[in-house]
Design an enzyme around this catalytic site. Structure first.
Site, mmCIF file in Angstrom:
data_model
loop_
_atom_site.group_PDB
_atom_site.id
_atom_site.type_symbol
_atom_site.label_atom_id
_atom_site.label_comp_id
_atom_site.label_asym_id
_atom_site.label_seq_id
_atom_site.Cartn_x
_atom_site.Cartn_y
_atom_site.Cartn_z
ATOM 1 N N GLU A 248 -59.352 -28.401 56.538
ATOM 2 C CA GLU A 248 -57.901 -28.872 56.618
ATOM 3 C C GLU A 248 -56.874 -27.759 56.242
ATOM 4 O OE1 GLU A 248 -57.189 -31.840 57.568
ATOM 5 O OE2 GLU A 248 -59.190 -32.480 57.587
ATOM 6 N N CYS A 282 -49.057 -30.096 52.901
ATOM 7 C CA CYS A 282 -49.431 -29.964 54.206
ATOM 8 C C CYS A 282 -48.891 -31.223 54.919
ATOM 9 C CB CYS A 282 -50.976 -30.076 54.403
ATOM 10 S SG CYS A 282 -51.539 -31.232 53.585
HETATM 11 P P1 NAP Z 1 -54.950 -20.551 50.925
HETATM 12 O O1 NAP Z 1 -54.259 -19.029 50.572
HETATM 13 O O2 NAP Z 1 -55.604 -20.468 52.204
HETATM 14 O O3 NAP Z 1 -56.074 -20.541 49.813
HETATM 15 C C1 NAP Z 1 -56.916 -21.782 49.823
HETATM 16 C C2 NAP Z 1 -57.913 -21.334 48.929
HETATM 17 O O4 NAP Z 1 -58.989 -20.444 49.657
HETATM 18 C C3 NAP Z 1 -58.121 -20.557 47.523
HETATM 19 O O5 NAP Z 1 -58.861 -21.173 46.602
HETATM 20 C C4 NAP Z 1 -58.183 -19.385 48.048
HETATM 21 O O6 NAP Z 1 -58.518 -18.521 46.812
HETATM 22 C C5 NAP Z 1 -59.387 -19.270 48.839
HETATM 23 N N1 NAP Z 1 -59.459 -18.300 49.797
HETATM 24 C C6 NAP Z 1 -58.424 -17.066 49.898
HETATM 25 N N2 NAP Z 1 -59.129 -16.485 50.873
HETATM 26 C C7 NAP Z 1 -60.311 -16.525 51.125
HETATM 27 C C8 NAP Z 1 -61.625 -16.090 51.829
HETATM 28 N N3 NAP Z 1 -61.405 -14.976 52.546
HETATM 29 N N4 NAP Z 1 -62.959 -16.770 51.807
HETATM 30 C C9 NAP Z 1 -62.849 -18.146 50.913
HETATM 31 N N5 NAP Z 1 -61.838 -18.591 50.336
HETATM 32 C C10 NAP Z 1 -60.806 -18.018 50.408
HETATM 33 O O7 NAP Z 1 -54.018 -21.429 50.750
HETATM 34 P P2 NAP Z 1 -53.053 -21.943 49.585
HETATM 35 O O8 NAP Z 1 -51.951 -20.872 49.717
HETATM 36 O O9 NAP Z 1 -53.999 -22.108 48.210
HETATM 37 O O10 NAP Z 1 -52.532 -23.416 49.964
HETATM 38 C C11 NAP Z 1 -51.443 -23.598 50.764
HETATM 39 C C12 NAP Z 1 -52.025 -24.134 52.211
HETATM 40 O O11 NAP Z 1 -53.105 -24.937 52.209
HETATM 41 C C13 NAP Z 1 -51.105 -24.339 53.245
HETATM 42 O O12 NAP Z 1 -51.143 -23.968 54.469
HETATM 43 C C14 NAP Z 1 -51.058 -26.174 53.284
HETATM 44 O O13 NAP Z 1 -50.703 -26.575 54.479
HETATM 45 C C15 NAP Z 1 -52.724 -26.164 53.272
HETATM 46 N N6 NAP Z 1 -52.907 -27.553 52.637
HETATM 47 C C16 NAP Z 1 -53.607 -28.147 53.608
HETATM 48 C C17 NAP Z 1 -53.961 -29.547 53.229
HETATM 49 C C18 NAP Z 1 -54.557 -30.696 54.229
HETATM 50 O O14 NAP Z 1 -55.396 -31.264 53.608
HETATM 51 N N7 NAP Z 1 -54.344 -30.360 55.425
HETATM 52 C C19 NAP Z 1 -53.712 -30.035 52.081
HETATM 53 C C20 NAP Z 1 -53.163 -29.224 50.945
HETATM 54 C C21 NAP Z 1 -52.764 -27.679 51.396
HETATM 55 P P3 NAP Z 1 -57.196 -17.798 46.044
HETATM 56 O O15 NAP Z 1 -56.036 -18.472 46.299
HETATM 57 O O16 NAP Z 1 -57.564 -18.185 44.720
HETATM 58 O O17 NAP Z 1 -57.307 -16.386 46.334
#
Ligand code: NAP
Ligand code: MG
Length: 482
Positions: A248, A282
């Protein structure tokens, strides 16, 4: 020195080789605590214990599984004020939103508690005589759950609850920006009567422990919510092992406002949808696609409602918009403001960083006008309290602008015309459609997810969640005398 919170691995709370500080984005002088970062050896312990525990859990009686989920949910709801405050303190959302999120997270557990007892499969006669066919669902095994910081408790809960309900073990890697709410939820789960190792919390950075988790062949399914770039990285890792997965991701949601809209409904939906949660969701409507004949009135009303929003400390009474969750997020927001100006938009209100009584990542919500859909500002996810008005000539142009995006999580329309609403519902290229409602705000008992670059794999929430967390087995049983 503040206390260091531990990881929960193989049924024990364990220290890590290092820790990170958790800072309050409303007041960067407030350090909430230190949080242990799991080592790769600890991740392996978690995976090994999950493998054993999952078999015990899958063999546990349904009522026991149901009771465990119910207790988790009820405790979260009962403690939503306390846990919501902690969430608001570490993430920066206004405390009322924090409480609402924890309460909703509890509802995911009580909903899936009930789903435990919804046991049904298919039976059929074979095409061969005296043979019956039984089709039923079984757990996947060990599920890796990776969640973002913006709804740290809700997103994790809508994954952990069905994973456990359908008989799986869980390894949860929360976002490092919001570890306190993760420890709080893990602590509740750890007190339940579950096999040691069934549920594991492994904190650490995405690039290290997150990546190691999704690359592990000991993981049978991955549920990820986060950014598009990380999602693609996870898809590559999952494909390597043929691990089932679901993503997602981000979006660029349009809210269409037609000439026949109830203007009060339109302004309320656009204000809440664009600026609620500081735009860090999101489902945020960062594109306001507005019919030309209502444009000027809408902009005037939106300017008033946007300027009236009270930006403040997340825990302060009356705060409507909290700070950005991190210094990086605020810097990105201000960069997008500059991009909007450079691309030719007019900023009608907000958009500047704010200095308040406590040092935090504050910004005045911004309304931009004069945008067109080709601008980068209107193609990239902002995750900021910013919305851009795109003026359109008629309904057909509105629909085509709404659909002209690489993303497709939610689309909304404000109109009093049944035929336009129905046409939009059928033709919007998104996983969710809202009519006379904000783009944000969804239920828990029905599927949630998007199209295009917003989602991949099975839907989350409601009964649809079983598509990820279970696998189908088809058995043939002969009654003899072939
Ligand atoms: P993110 O940077 O992609 O991080 C999400 C999670 O993935 C965090 O726990 C992060 O860890 C982890 N992660 C980062 N790199 C990784 C890798 N190489 N392998 C495995 N895990 C990894 O996203 P965010 O900045 O936390 O959240 C914002 C994003 O989430 C936005 O794009 C938003 O639209 C999306 N979102 C989508 C929904 C939906 O349901 N569609 C809902 C909410 C949010 P760390 O951050 O601890 O390094
Ligand atoms: Mg991040």
């Amino acid at each position: 020195m503040s206390k260091t919170s531990k990881n929960y691995i193989a049924g024990d709370w364990v220290e890590g080789p290092s820790s990170i500080a958790n800072t309050n984005p409303s007041d960067t002088n407030d350090i909430i605590g230190q949080y242990a970062q799991a080592s790769s050896a600890q991740l392996d312990d978690a995976l090994n214990s999950a493998h054993i525990a999952q078999r015990q859990w899958a063999a546990t009686g349904l009522e026991q599984r149901q009771a465990v989920l119910m207790k988790i949910g009820e405790e979260m709801m009962a403690r939503s004020a306390e846990l919501g405050e902690l969430l608001a303190r570490e993430e920066g959302k206004p405390v009322a939103e924090g409480k609402g999120e924890v309460y909703r997270a509890g509802q995911f557990f009580t909903y899936y508690a009930a789903e435990v007892l919804r046991q049904s499969g298919d039976t059929a006669d074979s095409v061969r005589p005296n043979i019956e066919v039984d089709v039923r669902r079984e757990p996947m095994g060990t599920v890796a759950i990776i969640s973002p910081w913006n709804f740290p408790t809700a997103t994790a809960s809508w994954k952990i609850a069905p994973a456990l309900a359908f008989g799986n073990a869980v390894i949860w890697k929360p976002a490092n920006l919001t570890p306190a709410s993760a420890v709080a939820l893990a602590e509740i789960i750890s007190r339940q009567e579950i096999p040691k190792g069934l549920f594991n919390l492994v904190m650490g950075s995405g690039g290290s422990i997150g990546q190691a988790l999704v690359e592990s062949p000991k993981v049978h399914a991955i549920s990820f919510t986060g950014s598009y770039d990380v999602g693609r990285q996870i898809a590559r890792a999952a494909a390597q092992n043929l691990t089932k997965f679901q993503l997602e991701l981000g979006s660029k949601n349009p809210l269409v406002v037609m000439d026949d809209a109830d203007i009060d409904v339109a302004v309320a939906a656009a204000t809440g949808g664009a600026f609620g949660s500081t735009g860090q969701k999101c489902t945020a409507s960062s594109r306001l696609v507005v019919h030309q004949s209502i444009h000027d009135e809408f902009v005037e009303r939106m300017t008033a409602s946007t300027s009236a929003l009270k930006v403040g400390h997340a825990l302060e009474d009356g705060t409507q918009i909290g700070p950005a969750a991190s210094a990086e997020q605020l810097a990105s927001n201000l960069d997008y403001m500059q991009l909007g100006r450079d691309e030719g938009c007019e900023v009608v209100c907000g958009g500047d960083a704010l200095e308040l009584a406590t040092p935090g990542h504050y910004m005045q919500p911004a309304l931009l006008i004069g945008g067109d859909n080709a601008m980068r500002l209107n193609r990239e996810e902002l995750f900021a309290p910013m919305a851009c008005v795109i003026k359109v000539a008629d309904y057909d142009e509105a629909l085509s602008v709404a659909n002209d995006t690489d993303f497709g999580l939610v689309s909304g329309i404000i109109t009093q015309s049944l035929s336009k609403a129905s046409h939009f519902r059928r033709n919007a290229e998104s996983g969710c459609v809202m009519v006379n409602l904000p783009t944000a705000g969804t239920d828990y008992h029905v599927p949630f997810g998007g199209r295009k670059n917003s989602s991949f794999g099975p839907r989350e929430q409601g009964q649809y969640a079983k598509e990820l967390y279970t696998q189908v087995k088809t058995s043939y049983i002969s009654s003899g005398n072939p």
